[in-house]
Write a protein that holds these residues in place. Structure first.
Motif, mmCIF file in Angstrom:
data_model
loop_
_atom_site.group_PDB
_atom_site.id
_atom_site.type_symbol
_atom_site.label_atom_id
_atom_site.label_comp_id
_atom_site.label_asym_id
_atom_site.label_seq_id
_atom_site.Cartn_x
_atom_site.Cartn_y
_atom_site.Cartn_z
ATOM 1 N N UNK A 1 0.830 -1.300 0.030
ATOM 2 C CA UNK A 1 0.013 -0.031 0.086
ATOM 3 C C UNK A 1 0.770 1.251 -0.022
ATOM 4 N N UNK A 2 1.746 1.457 0.835
ATOM 5 C CA UNK A 2 2.681 2.234 0.863
ATOM 6 C C UNK A 2 3.494 2.965 -0.456
ATOM 7 N N UNK A 3 3.868 1.667 -1.250
ATOM 8 C CA UNK A 3 4.551 2.181 -2.518
ATOM 9 C C UNK A 3 3.369 2.563 -3.657
ATOM 10 N N UNK A 4 2.058 2.519 -3.243
ATOM 11 C CA UNK A 4 1.146 2.885 -4.250
ATOM 12 C C UNK A 4 1.001 4.674 -4.198
ATOM 13 N N UNK A 5 1.765 5.015 -3.049
ATOM 14 C CA UNK A 5 2.027 6.527 -2.733
ATOM 15 C C UNK A 5 3.182 7.071 -3.097
ATOM 16 N N UNK A 6 4.163 6.491 -2.744
ATOM 17 C CA UNK A 6 5.492 6.596 -3.250
ATOM 18 C C UNK A 6 6.209 5.468 -3.342
ATOM 19 N N UNK A 7 6.838 5.037 -4.484
ATOM 20 C CA UNK A 7 7.545 3.887 -4.695
ATOM 21 C C UNK A 7 8.615 3.559 -3.755
ATOM 22 N N UNK A 8 9.307 4.583 -3.310
ATOM 23 C CA UNK A 8 10.568 4.250 -2.026
ATOM 24 C C UNK A 8 10.109 4.144 -0.898
ATOM 25 N N UNK A 9 8.743 4.300 -0.509
ATOM 26 C CA UNK A 9 8.240 4.077 0.841
ATOM 27 C C UNK A 9 7.876 2.594 1.078
ATOM 28 N N UNK A 10 9.108 1.992 1.665
ATOM 29 C CA UNK A 10 8.742 0.481 2.461
ATOM 30 C C UNK A 10 8.960 0.726 4.023
ATOM 31 N N UNK A 11 8.551 -0.589 4.334
ATOM 32 C CA UNK A 11 8.686 -0.685 5.974
ATOM 33 C C UNK A 11 10.386 -0.960 6.197
ATOM 34 N N UNK A 12 11.047 -1.763 5.528
ATOM 35 C CA UNK A 12 12.246 -2.017 5.966
ATOM 36 C C UNK A 12 13.100 -2.361 4.595
ATOM 37 N N UNK A 13 12.743 -2.282 3.499
ATOM 38 C CA UNK A 13 13.353 -3.019 2.231
ATOM 39 C C UNK A 13 14.084 -2.043 1.777
ATOM 40 N N UNK A 14 15.354 -1.999 1.368
ATOM 41 C CA UNK A 14 16.139 -0.886 0.704
ATOM 42 C C UNK A 14 15.715 -0.842 -0.708
ATOM 43 N N UNK A 15 15.642 0.429 -1.387
ATOM 44 C CA UNK A 15 15.305 0.373 -2.602
ATOM 45 C C UNK A 15 16.206 1.687 -3.241
ATOM 46 N N UNK A 16 16.077 1.832 -4.570
ATOM 47 C CA UNK A 16 16.660 2.989 -5.279
ATOM 48 C C UNK A 16 15.979 3.267 -6.374
#
Length: 362
Positions: free
Chosen positions: A34-49
């Motif tokens: 649900x959070x990545x529907x708002x911002x693709x970089x918003x995760x609970x704990x997963x590093x993304x770039x």
């Protein structure tokens, strides 16, 4: 080395109780959905770039600038990260040695390979704004606070960690004696030439030499034939080498007994050696499958050829993502030729070839 702080990661001790509360209410996977529907970089704990820009680094390489999210904890110069991309519905992961920029972004240089599905995708097709998965940094080719005299050897994309190391050294005062020998086949395959020349001009202790194996005096430019007479205090040098396996092994032999220490990372497999003919039976204990795999091929490649895709990352024995339990049988370390047969031990699938019949925890 400068280590980047955790950038307010959600695992910070100051937020430990909210983290526990959220985990008790919702799974990280559901939170991420649900959070990545708002911002693709918003995760609970997963590093993304996020891919910010892409520019040409040489005739056959590009540099990607990516912006990590707040869950990435930083790195030391010379380390690696695993970058994951989705291509035709499949998640593929490759290892790169990035340069940490002053704004916290990462510069990832990718050399295009003829049969490189991921490298060609990143170099030609990945869109600005695309999101990649990212691991925390790993790798041991880093320098202490006072590294002493250095001799850096780089071939091909092995220049990437050397660039990061040199930028770090320059930021805190270059040692008195640092020599970089950088090999490529042709001049237009060299990366970061302007930057390396500028560093050498700004720091008298740094000397950079470019060696071309397909131009000019090519035979004399090979690492196994290069003259070392111009390198002062060779016996006191700490050598760091990075490049294809053949280059690293030739450098190790060439420098043997002449330098203080030799550390290296190779990013390709050695050629098949005598005695690797035939195949063996490999049992996968968890899935109940039994396969025939070639002795001269890494377990990871053999499994992939059979349509089995274990977790993996760097494919060169550094990140340990592909570690698997071995219940019985013998394996050969592809890089060192050492045999291992200790039962109930761990093997790295990417750099281990089957030597006898095996039972693996897969």
């Amino acid at each position: 080395m400068r280590i980047v702080p955790a950038m307010n990661a959600i695992s910070d001790s100051r937020t430990s109780w909210p983290v526990r509360l959220v985990k008790s209410l919702v799974s990280p996977a559901l939170f991420d959905f649900w959070s990545t529907q708002i911002n693709p970089l918003w995760t609970f704990e997963q590093p993304l770039a996020r891919l910010m820009t892409r520019s040409r680094a040489s005739r056959d390489a590009v540099t990607l600038i990516v912006k990590p999210n707040r869950h990435w904890h930083g790195m030391r110069a010379g380390q690696h990260v695993n970058l994951g991309v989705e291509i035709q519905g499949r998640r593929l992961v490759r290892s790169y040695s990035p340069t940490l920029l002053d704004d916290g972004h990462l510069a990832v240089t990718v050399k295009m390979m003829e049969d490189g599905c991921v490298s060609r995708y990143l170099a030609q097709q990945a869109r600005v704004g695309e999101i990649f998965t990212l691991t925390q940094a790993f790798g041991e080719m880093v320098l202490p606070e006072h590294p002493g005299d250095l001799l850096l050897l780089a071939a091909g994309s092995g220049i990437a960690p050397m660039r990061a190391l040199l930028r770090s050294l320059a930021s805190r005062g270059m040692p008195d004696n640092v020599d970089l020998l950088y090999w490529a086949r042709h001049r237009d395959e060299l990366c970061f030439v302007d930057e390396l020349d500028a560093l050498a001009a700004a720091h008298p202790g740094l000397r950079v030499r470019y060696l071309l194996t397909r131009e000019g005096d090519a035979p004399d430019a090979r690492v196994d034939a290069i003259s070392l007479e111009a390198i002062a205090s060779l016996a006191q040098r700490r050598v760091l080498a990075c490049g294809p396996n053949g280059f690293v092994q030739a450098a190790r032999i060439r420098m043997g007994g002449q330098v203080a220490s030799f550390d290296a990372e190779a990013f390709s497999k050695p050629t098949r050696t005598d005695g690797d003919e035939g195949d063996v039976e490999v049992q996968l204990a968890a899935s109940g499958r039994t396969l025939r795999l070639a002795r001269g091929q890494s377990l990871l490649e053999g499994l992939e050829a059979q349509g089995i895709h274990p977790p993996h990352g760097c494919r060169m024995g550094i990140c340990n993502t592909c570690v698997c339990g071995r219940q019985s049988g013998s394996t050969r370390h592809i890089l060192t030729d050492e045999l291992s047969s200790e039962p109930s031990s761990q093997v790295r699938l990417c750099i281990s070839a089957p030597s006898t019949d095996l039972i693996l925890d897969l």
